[in-house]
Design an enzyme around this catalytic site. Structure first.
Site, PDB file in Angstrom:
ATOM      1  N   HIS A 122       0.916  -1.428   0.202  1.00 12.24           N
ATOM      2  CA  HIS A 122       0.424   0.214   0.201  1.00 12.24           C
ATOM      3  C   HIS A 122       0.533   0.966  -0.221  1.00 12.24           C
ATOM      4  CE1 HIS A 122      -3.269  -3.064   0.927  1.00 12.24           C
ATOM      5  NE2 HIS A 122      -3.637  -1.948   1.232  1.00 12.24           N
ATOM      6  N   ASN A 153       8.078  -3.489   3.555  1.00 11.01           N
ATOM      7  CA  ASN A 153       6.841  -3.430   4.004  1.00 11.01           C
ATOM      8  C   ASN A 153       6.066  -4.050   5.232  1.00 11.01           C
ATOM      9  OD1 ASN A 153       4.321  -2.840   3.785  1.00 11.01           O
ATOM     10  ND2 ASN A 153       3.980  -4.831   2.874  1.00 11.01           N
ATOM     11  N   ASP A 252      15.225  17.620  -0.102  1.00 17.79           N
ATOM     12  CA  ASP A 252      15.894  17.932  -0.859  1.00 17.79           C
ATOM     13  C   ASP A 252      16.654  16.538  -1.470  1.00 17.79           C
ATOM     14  OD1 ASP A 252      15.426  20.853  -0.472  1.00 17.79           O
ATOM     15  OD2 ASP A 252      17.005  21.232   0.794  1.00 17.79           O
ATOM     16  N   GLU A 255      13.472  14.916  -3.572  1.00 19.63           N
ATOM     17  CA  GLU A 255      13.965  16.187  -4.880  1.00 19.63           C
ATOM     18  C   GLU A 255      14.554  15.909  -5.708  1.00 19.63           C
ATOM     19  OE1 GLU A 255      10.559  19.889  -3.076  1.00 19.63           O
ATOM     20  OE2 GLU A 255      12.480  20.043  -3.333  1.00 19.63           O
ATOM     21  N   ASP A 261       8.261  18.469  -7.347  1.00 23.73           N
ATOM     22  CA  ASP A 261       8.276  19.950  -5.901  1.00 23.73           C
ATOM     23  C   ASP A 261       7.838  19.396  -4.852  1.00 23.73           C
ATOM     24  OD1 ASP A 261       8.812  22.190  -4.875  1.00 23.73           O
ATOM     25  OD2 ASP A 261       7.555  23.026  -6.167  1.00 23.73           O
ATOM     26  N   GLN A 271       9.927  26.294   2.453  1.00 25.19           N
ATOM     27  CA  GLN A 271       9.889  25.056   2.238  1.00 25.19           C
ATOM     28  C   GLN A 271      11.535  25.141   2.280  1.00 25.19           C
ATOM     29  OE1 GLN A 271       8.848  23.793  -1.827  1.00 25.19           O
ATOM     30  NE2 GLN A 271       7.515  25.779  -1.782  1.00 25.19           N
ATOM     31  N   GLU A 275      12.854  21.826   3.761  1.00 20.64           N
ATOM     32  CA  GLU A 275      13.708  20.931   3.195  1.00 20.64           C
ATOM     33  C   GLU A 275      14.901  20.554   2.960  1.00 20.64           C
ATOM     34  OE1 GLU A 275      11.994  21.683  -1.043  1.00 20.64           O
ATOM     35  OE2 GLU A 275       9.796  21.687  -0.129  1.00 20.64           O
TER      36      GLU A 275
END
Length: 284
Positions: A122, A153, A252, A255, A261, A271, A275
């Site tokens: 999931h 998991n 970061d 990303e 983003d 942010q 981040e």
């Protein structure tokens, strides 16, 4: 935050607006104009356009999905978790294909994972949606699943999911984003890159970002430089037996690995602070 659940139809009407949000936009859209599960942003600019099959937006009442037709798994799933979503509905275990995909797309079924050595993992957990039977059942759509190594998991990932609900019990609400990247993982039957004759990609890494807020309203504007943000990135490997806290990283870094983003609706200066920080808070 006690948000009235908007209908899927209304969310679809908003999807093009969300997809158009620039990652460089510093203005914050009014929270009331955004789908609940995309309050903090649409990380990949997904839209409900079948002509964009690698970044297709599925807006469910229970969560939002960026789906990748060619990988047969979501790029990411985003959901809001608060006490409003928790109740006494039993786990339904009704794994099934998602008939909400565009016509002609391959519909991954529970059989696509049979004998693979990977769990039907999931993204939005079953236990995060126990208010009603319908809510719980929605989490068993295969568009909410990725091939996940069983020990990944059932050990660190299960512990992190449980901890999120502990945070809600403590009076918080969470915005959670789970995704994956790369190709190839090691399950209980060894290393695989794909399942179902190549229709389902086994991801190499699984990640999650959790934004923790005290219960309240106007959530985007309440995210500050002191808000707790938990970012986790784990290998999709059956050898994992370590608690989830050891896999903490920065937003970061996630990303950079994905090109997303993650909190695009949060003002850029906030942010930047959040981040770049690795969470050091409690893990249970």
């Amino acid at each position: 935050m006690l948000i009235t659940r908007t209908t899927a139809a209304a969310w679809l009407a908003l999807s093009l607006l969300m997809g158009a949000c620039s990652s460089e936009q510093e203005d914050v859209a009014p929270a009331a104009s955004l789908p609940e599960h995309l309050t903090l942003g649409n990380p990949s600019g997904a839209t409900a356009d079948p002509g964009q099959p690698t970044n297709y937006l599925l807006l469910k009442t229970q969560f939002a999905v960026s789906y990748h037709r060619d990988r047969g798994i979501p790029n990411w799933v985003s959901w809001h978790l608060s006490s409003e979503w928790l109740g006494s509905a039993a786990r339904q275990d009704d794994f099934r294909a998602d008939t909400g995909l565009p016509a002609g797309w391959y519909q991954v079924s529970t059989g696509s994972y049979t004998g693979s050595g990977f769990d039907r993992g999931h993204n939005c957990p079953s236990a995060d949606r126990t208010k009603t039977i319908a809510d719980n059942s929605a989490t068993f759509l295969m568009t909410n699943m990725v091939p996940q190594a069983p020990n990944n998991n059932q050990r660190p990932w299960a512990g992190l999911e449980s901890y999120c609900r502990t945070l809600v019990d403590q009076g918080n609400e969470l915005y959670i984003l789970m995704g994956n990247y790369g190709k190839g993982g090691t399950g209980s039957n060894g290393y695989k890159e794909t399942l179902a004759d190549g229709r389902v990609t086994v991801p190499r890494r699984l990640w999650k970002v959790i934004v923790v807020l005290p219960q309240g309203s106007d959530d985007v504007r309440r995210v500050s430089a002191s808000t707790r943000v938990i970012a986790v990135d784990t290998p999709n490997d059956n050898a994992l037996d370590t608690a989830w806290g050891s896999y903490r990283t920065t937003v970061d870094a996630i990303e950079q690995a994905t090109g997303y983003d993650v909190m695009s609706q949060v003002p850029a200066p906030v942010q930047a602070t959040l981040e770049a920080r690795v969470d050091t808070g409690p893990t249970q």
